[in-house]
Design a protein around this motif. Structure first.
Motif, PDB file in Angstrom:
ATOM      1  N   VAL A 264     -80.269  10.257  33.424  1.00  0.00           N
ATOM      2  CA  VAL A 264     -79.206   9.971  32.507  1.00  0.00           C
ATOM      3  C   VAL A 264     -79.489   8.505  31.969  1.00  0.00           C
ATOM      4  CG1 VAL A 264     -76.632   9.600  32.196  1.00  0.00           C
ATOM      5  CG2 VAL A 264     -77.591  11.537  33.276  1.00  0.00           C
ATOM      6  N   GLU A 265     -79.423   7.784  32.985  1.00  0.00           N
ATOM      7  CA  GLU A 265     -79.549   6.054  32.547  1.00  0.00           C
ATOM      8  C   GLU A 265     -80.620   6.036  31.704  1.00  0.00           C
ATOM      9  OE1 GLU A 265     -79.578   1.740  34.399  1.00  0.00           O
ATOM     10  OE2 GLU A 265     -79.806   3.316  35.653  1.00  0.00           O
ATOM     11  N   LYS A 266     -81.968   6.422  32.125  1.00  0.00           N
ATOM     12  CA  LYS A 266     -83.155   6.317  31.255  1.00  0.00           C
ATOM     13  C   LYS A 266     -82.991   6.912  29.848  1.00  0.00           C
ATOM     14  CE  LYS A 266     -88.112   8.084  31.038  1.00  0.00           C
ATOM     15  NZ  LYS A 266     -88.986   8.948  31.917  1.00  0.00           N
ATOM     16  N   PHE A 267     -82.319   8.218  29.616  1.00  0.00           N
ATOM     17  CA  PHE A 267     -82.186   8.813  28.355  1.00  0.00           C
ATOM     18  C   PHE A 267     -81.193   8.062  27.369  1.00  0.00           C
ATOM     19  CE2 PHE A 267     -83.744  13.476  28.780  1.00  0.00           C
ATOM     20  CZ  PHE A 267     -85.125  12.780  29.261  1.00  0.00           C
ATOM     21  N   LEU A 268     -80.071   7.445  28.129  1.00  0.00           N
ATOM     22  CA  LEU A 268     -79.365   6.548  27.312  1.00  0.00           C
ATOM     23  C   LEU A 268     -79.739   5.576  26.655  1.00  0.00           C
ATOM     24  CD1 LEU A 268     -76.074   6.459  29.687  1.00  0.00           C
ATOM     25  CD2 LEU A 268     -76.161   7.380  27.413  1.00  0.00           C
ATOM     26  N   LYS A 269     -80.800   4.962  27.564  1.00  0.00           N
ATOM     27  CA  LYS A 269     -81.753   3.705  27.078  1.00  0.00           C
ATOM     28  C   LYS A 269     -82.582   4.201  26.086  1.00  0.00           C
ATOM     29  CE  LYS A 269     -81.095   0.918  31.365  1.00  0.00           C
ATOM     30  NZ  LYS A 269     -81.983   0.257  32.219  1.00  0.00           N
ATOM     31  N   ILE A 270     -83.223   5.314  26.056  1.00  0.00           N
ATOM     32  CA  ILE A 270     -84.317   5.656  25.077  1.00  0.00           C
ATOM     33  C   ILE A 270     -83.798   6.010  23.888  1.00  0.00           C
ATOM     34  CG2 ILE A 270     -86.284   7.055  24.924  1.00  0.00           C
ATOM     35  CD1 ILE A 270     -87.160   4.628  26.562  1.00  0.00           C
ATOM     36  N   PHE A 271     -82.883   7.184  24.021  1.00  0.00           N
ATOM     37  CA  PHE A 271     -82.536   7.935  23.069  1.00  0.00           C
ATOM     38  C   PHE A 271     -81.274   7.681  22.261  1.00  0.00           C
ATOM     39  CE2 PHE A 271     -84.869  10.911  25.899  1.00  0.00           C
ATOM     40  CZ  PHE A 271     -85.878  11.153  25.079  1.00  0.00           C
ATOM     41  N   THR A 272     -80.745   6.449  22.474  1.00  0.00           N
ATOM     42  CA  THR A 272     -79.590   6.075  21.852  1.00  0.00           C
ATOM     43  C   THR A 272     -79.491   4.691  21.519  1.00  0.00           C
ATOM     44  OG1 THR A 272     -77.893   5.182  23.561  1.00  0.00           O
ATOM     45  CG2 THR A 272     -78.289   7.748  23.554  1.00  0.00           C
ATOM     46  N   GLU A 273     -78.783   4.250  20.892  1.00  0.00           N
ATOM     47  CA  GLU A 273     -78.502   2.684  20.584  1.00  0.00           C
ATOM     48  C   GLU A 273     -77.236   2.018  21.151  1.00  0.00           C
ATOM     49  OE1 GLU A 273     -80.723   2.364  16.215  1.00  0.00           O
ATOM     50  OE2 GLU A 273     -78.692   2.729  16.400  1.00  0.00           O
ATOM     51  N   ILE A 274     -76.820   2.664  21.984  1.00  0.00           N
ATOM     52  CA  ILE A 274     -75.664   1.973  22.826  1.00  0.00           C
ATOM     53  C   ILE A 274     -75.986   0.895  23.751  1.00  0.00           C
ATOM     54  CG2 ILE A 274     -74.092   2.576  25.049  1.00  0.00           C
ATOM     55  CD1 ILE A 274     -74.291   5.790  24.457  1.00  0.00           C
ATOM     56  N   PRO A 275     -75.296  -0.505  23.340  1.00  0.00           N
ATOM     57  CA  PRO A 275     -75.492  -1.582  24.058  1.00  0.00           C
ATOM     58  C   PRO A 275     -75.948  -1.474  25.513  1.00  0.00           C
ATOM     59  CG  PRO A 275     -73.846  -1.855  22.525  1.00  0.00           C
ATOM     60  CD  PRO A 275     -73.983  -0.179  22.615  1.00  0.00           C
ATOM     61  N   LEU A 276     -76.795  -2.300  26.104  1.00  0.00           N
ATOM     62  CA  LEU A 276     -77.256  -2.241  27.370  1.00  0.00           C
ATOM     63  C   LEU A 276     -76.064  -2.411  28.404  1.00  0.00           C
ATOM     64  CD1 LEU A 276     -80.456  -4.026  26.832  1.00  0.00           C
ATOM     65  CD2 LEU A 276     -80.222  -1.816  27.792  1.00  0.00           C
ATOM     66  N   ASP A 277     -75.024  -3.355  27.921  1.00  0.00           N
ATOM     67  CA  ASP A 277     -74.065  -3.336  29.155  1.00  0.00           C
ATOM     68  C   ASP A 277     -73.248  -2.398  29.137  1.00  0.00           C
ATOM     69  OD1 ASP A 277     -73.031  -3.733  26.452  1.00  0.00           O
ATOM     70  OD2 ASP A 277     -71.757  -5.407  26.840  1.00  0.00           O
ATOM     71  N   GLU A 278     -73.071  -1.578  28.098  1.00  0.00           N
ATOM     72  CA  GLU A 278     -72.402  -0.389  28.161  1.00  0.00           C
ATOM     73  C   GLU A 278     -72.913   0.920  28.773  1.00  0.00           C
ATOM     74  OE1 GLU A 278     -69.169   2.536  27.190  1.00  0.00           O
ATOM     75  OE2 GLU A 278     -69.481   0.627  27.685  1.00  0.00           O
ATOM     76  N   THR A 279     -74.262   0.749  28.543  1.00  0.00           N
ATOM     77  CA  THR A 279     -75.228   1.789  29.247  1.00  0.00           C
ATOM     78  C   THR A 279     -75.122   1.694  30.634  1.00  0.00           C
ATOM     79  OG1 THR A 279     -76.927   1.937  27.282  1.00  0.00           O
ATOM     80  CG2 THR A 279     -77.913   2.459  29.423  1.00  0.00           C
ATOM     81  N   ALA A 280     -75.324   0.543  31.188  1.00  0.00           N
ATOM     82  CA  ALA A 280     -75.459   0.032  32.682  1.00  0.00           C
ATOM     83  C   ALA A 280     -73.902   0.730  33.192  1.00  0.00           C
ATOM     84  CB  ALA A 280     -75.333  -1.553  32.975  1.00  0.00           C
ATOM     85  N   ARG A 281     -72.761   0.179  32.401  1.00  0.00           N
ATOM     86  CA  ARG A 281     -71.450   0.880  32.858  1.00  0.00           C
ATOM     87  C   ARG A 281     -71.513   2.287  32.930  1.00  0.00           C
ATOM     88  NH1 ARG A 281     -67.050   2.941  31.475  1.00  0.00           N
ATOM     89  NH2 ARG A 281     -67.620   3.514  29.180  1.00  0.00           N
ATOM     90  N   LEU A 282     -71.891   3.015  31.682  1.00  0.00           N
ATOM     91  CA  LEU A 282     -71.880   4.732  31.796  1.00  0.00           C
ATOM     92  C   LEU A 282     -72.949   5.101  33.002  1.00  0.00           C
ATOM     93  CD1 LEU A 282     -72.441   5.239  28.034  1.00  0.00           C
ATOM     94  CD2 LEU A 282     -70.332   5.610  29.441  1.00  0.00           C
ATOM     95  N   ALA A 283     -73.897   4.402  33.323  1.00  0.00           N
ATOM     96  CA  ALA A 283     -74.985   4.980  34.066  1.00  0.00           C
ATOM     97  C   ALA A 283     -74.386   4.907  35.749  1.00  0.00           C
ATOM     98  CB  ALA A 283     -76.123   4.388  33.978  1.00  0.00           C
ATOM     99  N   ALA A 284     -73.306   4.042  35.821  1.00  0.00           N
ATOM    100  CA  ALA A 284     -73.051   3.774  37.111  1.00  0.00           C
ATOM    101  C   ALA A 284     -72.011   4.980  37.478  1.00  0.00           C
ATOM    102  CB  ALA A 284     -72.044   2.692  37.230  1.00  0.00           C
ATOM    103  N   ALA A 285     -71.639   5.980  36.648  1.00  0.00           N
ATOM    104  CA  ALA A 285     -70.859   7.142  37.075  1.00  0.00           C
ATOM    105  C   ALA A 285     -71.377   8.130  38.013  1.00  0.00           C
ATOM    106  CB  ALA A 285     -70.421   7.910  35.639  1.00  0.00           C
ATOM    107  N   GLN A 286     -70.320   8.590  38.761  1.00  0.00           N
ATOM    108  CA  GLN A 286     -70.790   9.322  39.647  1.00  0.00           C
ATOM    109  C   GLN A 286     -69.930  10.773  39.647  1.00  0.00           C
ATOM    110  OE1 GLN A 286     -73.195   8.770  41.998  1.00  0.00           O
ATOM    111  NE2 GLN A 286     -73.618   6.695  41.130  1.00  0.00           N
TER     112      GLN A 286
END
Length: 404
Positions: A264-286
């Motif tokens: 999920v984190e890898k795909f958020l970074k590669i396939f979207t333009e969501i800012p990195l700080d928001e990507t980190a927040r999203l990727a922390a979800a469990q």
């Protein structure tokens, strides 16, 4: 100072290898550059496996640089041996023309062509390659490539044991001449590529240095793999297509909605333009929260490829289907001849859900098929004619089958 674009690309995991990272950094800090990425017309649509390179090109444009998209009308007539155990099938001129048009449609979804200084340029290498006779090409470039150097390339070594043809052996020389031509015509100094194209692209760097005494650069990105670690592509049989006539926006959305948790984190970074700080927040979800993140990922990726309205429609369709199995006009559709009762196996194959009756039978017997919400487990079941039937395969695949 490290260039802002390179910082973004590095943080998002795009960068696999660079021919001279320090010099590339300096060139990007010095001003706008022109960068190109090329693909051969082996199919009439790009697929998710191409998207790391496409998104890389999109980021270059986003940071004020000009992209060139090359469709290989000439190299497509040879066939790239990279990563292949045997030669590619020869395409007719009509097939190449058809495929080139489809690839242009794919590329236009990710970068803009508007005549501005950063507006993309679309080229076909057949424009210049078709002007060379065999003798002209050999006299112009034959002494710039040595056989030992070419034999040292991974793409060549891998194919030699399987009978690499002289036709395929020439592929890297064509690609090198592409870089030289684009450097001369457009001032292009960067070639973007997937990791598997590294050897071919380095030959272009060497050719420009020999012919013009200038340094140009190659920047490669990682290959996108499926959940089993296999490269995504047409040959592998696991392609998810960019063009909507081959993969609907709903199916495209569902591909990303079903991303494995560890990607999920890898795909958020590669396939979207969501800012990195928001990507980190999203990727922390469990746990259950991660499903909501996958929904964000799927919407953002679909919006880039198909536009906002299509992304909304795909998300609404998924919410309706998985919220209670409701019918939706946005789900994938198949049309079949359906004037008389049809065996379930024939029905499923006619709808394109399976390529063989044995595969369809196995899914039916294992309880993986529902018609309008009713589970079908008898492979001899007869499907009565209807204007519309909603088929569910497994938990996540829905198809509306309509009568022609």
């Amino acid at each position: 100072m490290k260039n802002e674009l390179l910082q973004e690309l590095e943080a998002r995991g795009f960068i696999n290898q660079a021919s001279n990272m320090d010099a590339l950094n300096d060139a990007l800090n010095a001003g706008h550059v022109t960068a190109y990425w090329g693909t051969d017309p082996t199919g009439d649509s790009l697929h998710v496996g191409h998207l790391a390179s496409l998104m890389l090109m999109r980021w270059f444009q986003k940071y004020g640089h000009r992209p060139i998209a090359l469709v290989g009308g000439a190299t497509g007539r040879i066939g790239d041996p990279s990563g292949r155990d045997k030669g590619r099938p020869m395409l007719t001129d009509a097939q190449i023309e058809h495929n080139c048009a489809g690839l242009r449609h794919s590329i236009e979804k990710f970068i803009h062509f508007d005549g501005t200084p950063t507006g993309a340029v679309m080229v076909d290498n057949n424009e210049w390659m078709s002007g060379y006779s065999h003798m002209d090409f050999l006299r112009e470039f034959g002494t710039d490539f040595t056989v030992p150097r070419m034999l040292g390339m991974e793409s060549v070594r891998r194919r030699l044991e399987n009978g690499m043809t002289f036709l395929e052996f020439n592929y890297m020389t064509f690609q090198a001449v592409d870089f030289l031509t684009l450097y001369k015509k457009y001032g292009c100094t960067v070639q973007l590529c997937g990791a598997d194209q590294w050897g071919n692209c380095v030959m272009g760097v060497e050719l420009v240095r020999k012919k013009c005494g200038k340094e140009v650069f190659v920047l490669s990105t990682q290959l996108i793999t499926d959940a089993n670690g296999n490269k995504i592509g047409k040959s592998a049989g696991n392609a998810v297509w960019v063009n909507e006539e081959k993969t609907s926006p709903y199916e495209y959305y569902q591909y990303f909605r079903n991303t494995p948790d560890d990607l999920v984190e890898k795909f958020l970074k590669i396939f979207t333009e969501i800012p990195l700080d928001e990507t980190a927040r999203l990727a922390a979800a469990q746990g259950a929260e991660l499903n909501a993140v996958k929904r964000v990922l799927a919407f953002a990726a679909t919006e880039i490829a198909h536009g906002h309205d299509a992304a909304v429609a795909a998300q609404d369709a998924a919410d309706a289907l998985f919220g209670g199995g409701a019918k939706s006009e946005n789900m994938p559709q198949a049309q079949i001849e359906f004037d008389a009762a049809m065996g379930i196996l024939d029905f499923l194959c006619a709808a394109g859900l399976f390529t063989s009756k044995s595969e369809a039978r196995r899914n039916v017997e294992q309880g993986g098929i529902q018609l309008d919400g009713e589970k079908i487990t008898d492979p001899k079941h007869m499907v009565a004619p209807a204007d519309e039937i909603i088929v569910q395969k497994g938990k996540k695949t829905f198809l509306r089958v309509v009568k022609k």
